[in-house]
Design a protein around this motif. Structure first.
Motif, mmCIF file in Angstrom:
data_model
loop_
_atom_site.group_PDB
_atom_site.id
_atom_site.type_symbol
_atom_site.label_atom_id
_atom_site.label_comp_id
_atom_site.label_asym_id
_atom_site.label_seq_id
_atom_site.Cartn_x
_atom_site.Cartn_y
_atom_site.Cartn_z
ATOM 1 N N GLU A 33 -100.101 77.471 66.248
ATOM 2 C CA GLU A 33 -99.132 77.614 65.153
ATOM 3 C C GLU A 33 -99.488 76.666 64.000
ATOM 4 O O GLU A 33 -99.224 76.949 62.846
ATOM 5 C CB GLU A 33 -97.775 77.237 65.743
ATOM 6 C CG GLU A 33 -96.558 77.659 65.011
ATOM 7 C CD GLU A 33 -95.326 77.206 65.821
ATOM 8 O OE1 GLU A 33 -95.243 77.506 67.033
ATOM 9 O OE2 GLU A 33 -94.463 76.518 65.231
ATOM 10 N N HIS A 34 -100.091 75.529 64.335
ATOM 11 C CA HIS A 34 -100.441 74.543 63.314
ATOM 12 C C HIS A 34 -101.897 74.641 62.873
ATOM 13 O O HIS A 34 -102.406 73.739 62.212
ATOM 14 C CB HIS A 34 -100.116 73.129 63.815
ATOM 15 C CG HIS A 34 -98.641 72.869 63.857
ATOM 16 N ND1 HIS A 34 -97.872 73.115 64.964
ATOM 17 C CD2 HIS A 34 -97.792 72.448 62.887
ATOM 18 C CE1 HIS A 34 -96.610 72.832 64.696
ATOM 19 N NE2 HIS A 34 -96.529 72.430 63.442
ATOM 20 N N TRP A 236 -99.305 69.012 64.576
ATOM 21 C CA TRP A 236 -99.522 69.232 63.136
ATOM 22 C C TRP A 236 -100.821 68.589 62.652
ATOM 23 O O TRP A 236 -101.219 68.797 61.518
ATOM 24 C CB TRP A 236 -98.332 68.696 62.329
ATOM 25 C CG TRP A 236 -97.949 67.300 62.702
ATOM 26 C CD1 TRP A 236 -98.525 66.147 62.264
ATOM 27 C CD2 TRP A 236 -96.912 66.912 63.611
ATOM 28 N NE1 TRP A 236 -97.921 65.062 62.850
ATOM 29 C CE2 TRP A 236 -96.925 65.497 63.677
ATOM 30 C CE3 TRP A 236 -95.972 67.619 64.373
ATOM 31 C CZ2 TRP A 236 -96.036 64.776 64.480
ATOM 32 C CZ3 TRP A 236 -95.094 66.898 65.163
ATOM 33 C CH2 TRP A 236 -95.125 65.496 65.217
ATOM 34 N N SER A 239 -102.962 71.118 61.038
ATOM 35 C CA SER A 239 -102.641 71.489 59.644
ATOM 36 C C SER A 239 -103.235 70.456 58.705
ATOM 37 O O SER A 239 -103.824 70.793 57.678
ATOM 38 C CB SER A 239 -101.133 71.501 59.395
ATOM 39 O OG SER A 239 -100.464 72.196 60.374
ATOM 40 N N GLN A 249 -104.507 75.856 53.470
ATOM 41 C CA GLN A 249 -103.160 75.373 53.168
ATOM 42 C C GLN A 249 -102.239 75.525 54.379
ATOM 43 O O GLN A 249 -102.238 76.569 55.036
ATOM 44 C CB GLN A 249 -102.566 76.155 51.979
ATOM 45 C CG GLN A 249 -103.189 75.788 50.635
ATOM 46 C CD GLN A 249 -103.235 74.280 50.376
ATOM 47 O OE1 GLN A 249 -102.241 73.574 50.554
ATOM 48 N NE2 GLN A 249 -104.401 73.761 49.986
ATOM 49 N N THR A 251 -98.931 76.268 56.565
ATOM 50 C CA THR A 251 -97.945 77.331 56.356
ATOM 51 C C THR A 251 -96.570 76.751 56.033
ATOM 52 O O THR A 251 -95.680 77.459 55.597
ATOM 53 C CB THR A 251 -97.837 78.238 57.601
ATOM 54 O OG1 THR A 251 -97.734 77.385 58.736
ATOM 55 C CG2 THR A 251 -99.033 79.147 57.729
ATOM 56 N N CYS A 252 -96.379 75.452 56.276
ATOM 57 C CA CYS A 252 -95.114 74.838 55.881
ATOM 58 C C CYS A 252 -95.343 73.352 55.627
ATOM 59 O O CYS A 252 -96.395 72.810 55.980
ATOM 60 C CB CYS A 252 -94.058 75.033 56.966
ATOM 61 S SG CYS A 252 -94.527 74.243 58.485
ATOM 62 N N GLU A 253 -94.336 72.725 55.023
ATOM 63 C CA GLU A 253 -94.470 71.309 54.703
ATOM 64 C C GLU A 253 -94.182 70.472 55.957
ATOM 65 O O GLU A 253 -93.189 70.720 56.658
ATOM 66 C CB GLU A 253 -93.461 70.962 53.603
ATOM 67 C CG GLU A 253 -93.887 69.771 52.778
ATOM 68 C CD GLU A 253 -92.770 69.349 51.834
ATOM 69 O OE1 GLU A 253 -92.738 68.170 51.463
ATOM 70 O OE2 GLU A 253 -91.929 70.209 51.499
ATOM 71 N N ILE A 254 -95.048 69.499 56.224
ATOM 72 C CA ILE A 254 -94.881 68.705 57.454
ATOM 73 C C ILE A 254 -94.058 67.452 57.117
ATOM 74 O O ILE A 254 -94.609 66.388 56.835
ATOM 75 C CB ILE A 254 -96.259 68.299 58.042
ATOM 76 C CG1 ILE A 254 -97.247 69.472 58.056
ATOM 77 C CG2 ILE A 254 -96.095 67.674 59.423
ATOM 78 C CD1 ILE A 254 -96.959 70.551 59.055
ATOM 79 N N THR A 255 -92.761 67.607 57.128
ATOM 80 C CA THR A 255 -91.883 66.468 56.816
ATOM 81 C C THR A 255 -91.519 65.741 58.111
ATOM 82 O O THR A 255 -91.769 66.250 59.212
ATOM 83 C CB THR A 255 -90.579 66.978 56.180
ATOM 84 O OG1 THR A 255 -89.951 67.832 57.148
ATOM 85 C CG2 THR A 255 -90.846 67.760 54.904
ATOM 86 N N TYR A 258 -89.222 67.904 60.074
ATOM 87 C CA TYR A 258 -89.979 68.989 60.704
ATOM 88 C C TYR A 258 -90.642 68.491 61.996
ATOM 89 O O TYR A 258 -90.582 69.137 63.039
ATOM 90 C CB TYR A 258 -91.030 69.507 59.709
ATOM 91 C CG TYR A 258 -91.956 70.531 60.300
ATOM 92 C CD1 TYR A 258 -91.592 71.873 60.349
ATOM 93 C CD2 TYR A 258 -93.190 70.160 60.839
ATOM 94 C CE1 TYR A 258 -92.439 72.821 60.912
ATOM 95 C CE2 TYR A 258 -94.039 71.097 61.403
ATOM 96 C CZ TYR A 258 -93.657 72.421 61.437
ATOM 97 O OH TYR A 258 -94.499 73.352 62.004
#
Ligand SMILES: Cc1cc2nc3c(=O)[nH]c(=O)nc-3n(C[C@H](O)[C@H](O)[C@H](O)COP(=O)(O)O)c2cc1C
Length: 332
Positions: A33-34, A236, A239, A249, A251-255, A258
Motif C-alpha cells: 500500500e505504501h 511508509w 513512500s 509521488q 498516494t497520500c500525505e504521511i502526517t 496518519y
C-alpha cells in the motif's frame, strides 16, 4: 525504469525483504500500500508433511493477495524442494524465491544443510535451482548472502549458477553467514557481482534512509533495493524512499496522525490474522500476544513515543484492553 522480474514489471524497484515472524499477510499488504514493488512471503518449509501446521497454513499463497505473489521456500533436497515449489505455484504463487541466506541454527546449523549453509555446496545450489526451475512455470528468484564466511565468499559464482539455471533475479544481502547481522553490510561484493551477470540484482542490507539508499544504488549499480528491518513500524518508508529516489509521488500525505492510524490498522490486522475479535474480551496472555506486542513495540519505537502506558499495553489481558491502551498512547 522500474525493475522487471521475468514478465512482472514491478510498480517500484524498492522491495520488502522477506522476514520470518514479521512479513505476514498484514505486513505485506501494508508495505505494498505504501509503494513496495514486491513483498515476498516469510520463508515456508519444503516439507509438505508440515502443511497442516498453523505456521505453514499462515504462510501459504493467498489468491486474494496482490500480484505478483512471491513465496520463499527453504529446504535441502532438490527433488523435495521442486515438489514443494510446484505445489505452491499451483496454490497461487506467481514467483518462487529460494532461500540461500538464512543464518539461524535451526536452518543452517552444523547439522543442517539449508538456507545459507547451502552456499558451502555450490553443486547442490545448482541442482536445487535447476530442479525448481524445471518443475514450475513461474519465475524463480533467489535470495542469498555473499558467502559462508569471508574466506569462501562466492556471491559471483552463485549468481552465475543462478543465471545459467534460468533464475529471473537475485537478491543479495551484503553479509556472509559468519557475519550474521553484525554491523555493517558491505556493498563491494554486490557491486562486483552485478558486473558478472545480466539478470537483475537487488541489493540488500542496512538500507534505512534515502541518502544511503541512493549511495547503494549508485555504488552497486543494482537494479533494485530490498529493505528489511528499516520497515519495522514504518511501512511508509517505501513512500518516502520512492519519492526521494524515484520521484514516485506518495498516494497520500504521511502526517503524524496518519502514521498513528497505520499503527492501529496494523495491530487490528494482526488480531484478525490470528482470529481474534477485538470486540470480544479474548484472552490476550497467550501466544498471539507475542505478535501483537512486537507490532506495538515497533511503532512506539519508530515514532519515538515514550509512554508510561507501555508496560500496561504489553501486559494487557484482553485484546480490547490492549487496543484501547495503545490508542490512548498514540492519540492522547
Ligand atoms: C526477524 C528476521 C527474519 C528474517 N527472515 C528471513 C526469511 O524468512 N527469509 C530471508 O530470505 N531472509 C530473512 N531475513 C533476512 C532479511 O530478509 C534481510 O536480508 C536482512 O534483515 C538484511 O536486510 P536489512 O538490513 O534491511 O534488515 C530475516 C531477517 C530478520 C531480522
Amino acid at each position: 525504469m522500474t525493475l522487471k522480474i521475468a514478465n512482472f514489471e514491478l510498480a517500484s524497484s524498492l522491495l520488502q525483504a522477506p522476514m520470518a515472524g514479521v512479513t505476514d499477510r498484514v505486513y505485506r499488504d501494508l508495505v505494498r500500500e505504501h509503494g513496495a514493488g514486491l513483498a515476498t512471503s516469510e520463508m515456508i518449509t519444503s516439507d509438505l508433511s508440515l502443511l497442516n501446521t498453523k505456521k505453514t497454513q499462515l504462510r501459504l499463497p493467498q489468491m486474494d493477495e496482490s500480484s505478483p505473489r512471491s513465496i520463499q521456500i527453504v529446504g535441502t533436497e532438490p527433488s523435495v524442494m521442486a515438489e514443494a515449489a510446484k505445489f505452491y505455484a499451483e496454490q497461487g504463487a506467481e514467483i518462487i524465491d529460494i532461500n540461500f541466506g538464512c543464518p539461524v541454527k535451526k536452518v543452517a546449523g552444523s547439522k543442517k544443510l539449508a538456507g545459507s549453509a547451502l552456499l558451502k555446496d555450490e553443486v547442490r545450489v545448482k541442482r536445487i535451482i535447476e530442479s525448481i526451475v524445471s518443475a514450475v512455470n513461474v519465475p524463480v528468484t533467489i535470495k542469498y548472502r555473499t558467502g559462508w564466511d569471508m574466506k569462501t565468499r562466492n556471491a559471483i559464482r552463485i549468481a552465475q549458477i543462478a543465471e545459467n539455471a534460468g533464475v529471473a533475479a537475485v537478491a543479495l544481502h551484503g553479509r556472509t553467514r559468519e557475519d550474521k547481522y553484525k554491523p555493517y553490510a558491505e556493498y563491494e561484493t554486490i557491486r562486483q557481482t552485478k558486473k558478472y551477470v545480466s539478470i537483475p540484482i537487488i541489493a540488500n542490507g542496512d538500507i534505512c534512509n534515502a541518502k544511503q539508499a541512493a549511495f547503494i544504488l549508485d555504488y552497486t549499480q543494482a537494479d533494485g533495493l530490498m529493505v528489511g528491518r528499516a520497515s519495522f513500524g514504518q511501512p511508509w518508508i517505501f513512500s518516502e524512499l520512492n519519492k526521494l529516489l524515484f520521484k514516485i509521488q506518495p498516494t497520500c500525505e504521511i502526517t503524524d496522525t496518519y502514521k498513528r492510524e497505520i499503527a492501529l490498522k496494523h495491530l487490528r490486522g494482526v488480531y484478525k490474522l490470528h482470529n481474534l475479535d477485538a470486540n470480544r474480551l479474548d484472552d490476550c496472555t497467550t501466544n498471539h500476544s507475542r505478535f501483537a506486542n512486537k507490532v506495538i513495540n515497533w511503532y512506539l519505537l519508530s515514532m519515538s513515543i515514550q509512554t508510561d502506558l507501555r508496560p500496561k499495553i504489553l501486559g494487557a489481558r484482553t485484546v480490547r484492553e490492549q487496543l484501547s491502551l495503545f490508542e490512548e498512547a498514540l492519540f492522547k
